[in-house]
Every structure is written in C-alpha cells, then in structure tokens.
Design an enzyme around this catalytic site. Structure first.
Site, PDB file in Angstrom:
ATOM      1  N   GLY A  61       0.837  -1.191   0.000  1.00  0.00           N
ATOM      2  CA  GLY A  61       0.000   0.000   0.000  1.00  0.00           C
ATOM      3  C   GLY A  61       0.873   1.242   0.000  1.00  0.00           C
ATOM      4  O   GLY A  61       2.038   1.184   0.413  1.00  0.00           O
ATOM      5  N   GLN A  99       3.053   9.885   1.324  1.00  0.00           N
ATOM      6  CA  GLN A  99       4.372   9.243   1.301  1.00  0.00           C
ATOM      7  C   GLN A  99       5.200   9.646   0.081  1.00  0.00           C
ATOM      8  O   GLN A  99       6.406   9.415   0.040  1.00  0.00           O
ATOM      9  CB  GLN A  99       4.233   7.711   1.342  1.00  0.00           C
ATOM     10  CG  GLN A  99       3.660   7.211   2.657  1.00  0.00           C
ATOM     11  CD  GLN A  99       3.552   5.702   2.652  1.00  0.00           C
ATOM     12  OE1 GLN A  99       2.555   5.148   2.207  1.00  0.00           O
ATOM     13  NE2 GLN A  99       4.583   5.023   3.117  1.00  0.00           N
ATOM     14  N   CYS A 159       6.668  -0.329   6.654  1.00  0.00           N
ATOM     15  CA  CYS A 159       6.154   0.830   5.934  1.00  0.00           C
ATOM     16  C   CYS A 159       7.245   1.314   4.988  1.00  0.00           C
ATOM     17  O   CYS A 159       8.414   1.359   5.383  1.00  0.00           O
ATOM     18  CB  CYS A 159       5.795   1.924   6.946  1.00  0.00           C
ATOM     19  SG  CYS A 159       5.198   3.437   6.184  1.00  0.00           S
ATOM     20  N   LEU A 160       6.873   1.666   3.763  1.00  0.00           N
ATOM     21  CA  LEU A 160       7.885   2.127   2.801  1.00  0.00           C
ATOM     22  C   LEU A 160       8.566   3.405   3.286  1.00  0.00           C
ATOM     23  O   LEU A 160       9.670   3.712   2.859  1.00  0.00           O
ATOM     24  CB  LEU A 160       7.256   2.343   1.421  1.00  0.00           C
ATOM     25  CG  LEU A 160       6.730   1.070   0.733  1.00  0.00           C
ATOM     26  CD1 LEU A 160       6.120   1.420  -0.619  1.00  0.00           C
ATOM     27  CD2 LEU A 160       7.822   0.025   0.572  1.00  0.00           C
ATOM     28  N   HIS A 193      -3.721   0.928   8.087  1.00  0.00           N
ATOM     29  CA  HIS A 193      -2.376   1.517   8.054  1.00  0.00           C
ATOM     30  C   HIS A 193      -2.357   2.734   7.116  1.00  0.00           C
ATOM     31  O   HIS A 193      -1.830   3.796   7.463  1.00  0.00           O
ATOM     32  CB  HIS A 193      -1.383   0.435   7.604  1.00  0.00           C
ATOM     33  CG  HIS A 193       0.026   0.875   7.415  1.00  0.00           C
ATOM     34  ND1 HIS A 193       1.081   0.336   8.134  1.00  0.00           N
ATOM     35  CD2 HIS A 193       0.585   1.783   6.570  1.00  0.00           C
ATOM     36  CE1 HIS A 193       2.214   0.921   7.740  1.00  0.00           C
ATOM     37  NE2 HIS A 193       1.936   1.792   6.793  1.00  0.00           N
ATOM     38  N   GLU A 194      -2.954   2.571   5.924  1.00  0.00           N
ATOM     39  CA  GLU A 194      -2.920   3.656   4.936  1.00  0.00           C
ATOM     40  C   GLU A 194      -3.819   4.818   5.345  1.00  0.00           C
ATOM     41  O   GLU A 194      -3.469   5.978   5.140  1.00  0.00           O
ATOM     42  CB  GLU A 194      -3.312   3.133   3.546  1.00  0.00           C
ATOM     43  CG  GLU A 194      -2.406   2.031   2.988  1.00  0.00           C
ATOM     44  CD  GLU A 194      -0.925   2.373   2.994  1.00  0.00           C
ATOM     45  OE1 GLU A 194      -0.587   3.566   2.836  1.00  0.00           O
ATOM     46  OE2 GLU A 194      -0.106   1.465   3.180  1.00  0.00           O
ATOM     47  N   HIS A 210      -2.012   7.005   7.647  1.00  0.00           N
ATOM     48  CA  HIS A 210      -1.092   7.943   6.984  1.00  0.00           C
ATOM     49  C   HIS A 210      -1.801   9.256   6.661  1.00  0.00           C
ATOM     50  O   HIS A 210      -1.218  10.332   6.784  1.00  0.00           O
ATOM     51  CB  HIS A 210      -0.560   7.351   5.673  1.00  0.00           C
ATOM     52  CG  HIS A 210       0.654   6.483   5.827  1.00  0.00           C
ATOM     53  ND1 HIS A 210       1.831   6.951   6.381  1.00  0.00           N
ATOM     54  CD2 HIS A 210       0.894   5.199   5.473  1.00  0.00           C
ATOM     55  CE1 HIS A 210       2.732   5.972   6.364  1.00  0.00           C
ATOM     56  NE2 HIS A 210       2.189   4.896   5.828  1.00  0.00           N
TER      57      HIS A 210
HETATM   58 NI    NI Z   1       3.092   3.034   5.577  1.00  0.00          NI
END
Ligand code: NI
Length: 164
Positions: free
Chosen positions: A45, A50, A90-91, A132-133, A136
């Site tokens: 995701g 991000q 997480c990226l 999670h997204e 963000h």
């Molecule tokens: Ni993330």
C-alpha cells in the site's frame, strides 16, 4: 513515473492530508505514478503523503493474495470489529518492523478513481493495509501504534543497525 518516497522524520508524514475535491487529470496521473512507485518498492500500500502529496488518497495491491487493486479517495473507516496483531512495515520506515494490533474487519467508504462512491468490507491483511494507509492520511505512522515494549524493541534494533 516513479516518485521519490519521503521518510520517517519528515514532518509532512505527521501532517493530516486534505480531502480530494475533484478527480482531475493530475490526480489520475498521481495514482498511476503511485502504483508504479509502490510496485518498484515492493509495498502492499502507498498513501499520497508518502510521495509528498498532501491529499487523502491511497493505493493498495494484494493481488497476489487474490485481492483486487484498490484506489481509495477520501476514505473513511465507518465500522471496525474484532482484533488482530500483525507484523507491519512501511515504505517510509525502511528496515523497521513491529507488531501492531488493529481491527480484524473494517468497512470503508470512499470514492473510486471514477468518482463513484464505494463501500468496501475488508478482513485480515487487507483490513490491516486499509487501516495503516488511512492512518497515513491522518499523519499517523505504524510506529505510533506500537505498544511501549514493542516500540522499545524496534528502537533498540534501529540503534543496533546504526552502530554497524
Ligand atoms: Ni506506511
């Protein structure tokens, strides 16, 4: 076009994103670029923030687990039930992983890329990704959701890897 991902410590990741007002060409291009960026980084995701875009939207792809590709614009989680604990990464937080407790099942209302309203039910890993997204978009990282002991363990690991 692959976009640069921003990392933990960047204040933009702690800033809530703004609603998307209209699905413009710019938004459509952003979504394509976000998928490309997410695939290149091997993520499940990716939220717009991000890649430094302060808009409430994210993409997710769990096709390998039999799920569809998802583009959720202005998503709102309207129902949560059950509980699960999953090791998350997480990226925007490279090399960091930690166990997070979240709802097992969620219902999400959002707008699709075609501008139509969507109501989705997700369970298990997809529910984790959606939560999670969505976090963000509210300026919250999975690190903020760790229990104190788990957070301490992750921070210890981080310190050790920096010593090498
Ligand atoms: Ni993330």
């Amino acid at each position: 076009m692959k976009l640069p991902i921003i990392y933990e410590g960047d204040a933009r990741l702690q800033t809530p994103s703004e609603p998307v007002e209209a699905i413009t060409k710019k938004i459509q291009k952003l979504v394509l670029d976000m998928f490309e960026t997410m695939y290149a980084a091997k993520g499940l995701g990716l939220a717009a923030v991000q890649v430094g875009v302060n808009k409430r939207l994210f993409v997710a792809d769990l096709q390998r687990r039999g799920e569809k590709k998802h583009v959720l614009i202005n998503p709102v989680i309207i129902e949560r039930s059950g509980e699960q604990t999953t090791e998350e990464g997480c990226l925007s937080c490279p090399q960091l992983f930690g166990k997070v407790s979240r709802a097992m099942k969620v219902r999400v209302e959002a707008m699709g890329l075609d501008g139509k309203h969507v109501s989705l039910e997700a369970e298990g890993l997809l529910a984790t990704v959606f939560q999670h997204e969505t976090d963000h978009l509210d300026g919250i990282l999975f690190l903020d959701r760790l229990e104190p002991a788990e957070r301490a363990r992750v921070e210890r690991k981080r310190a050790e890897s920096h010593q090498m």
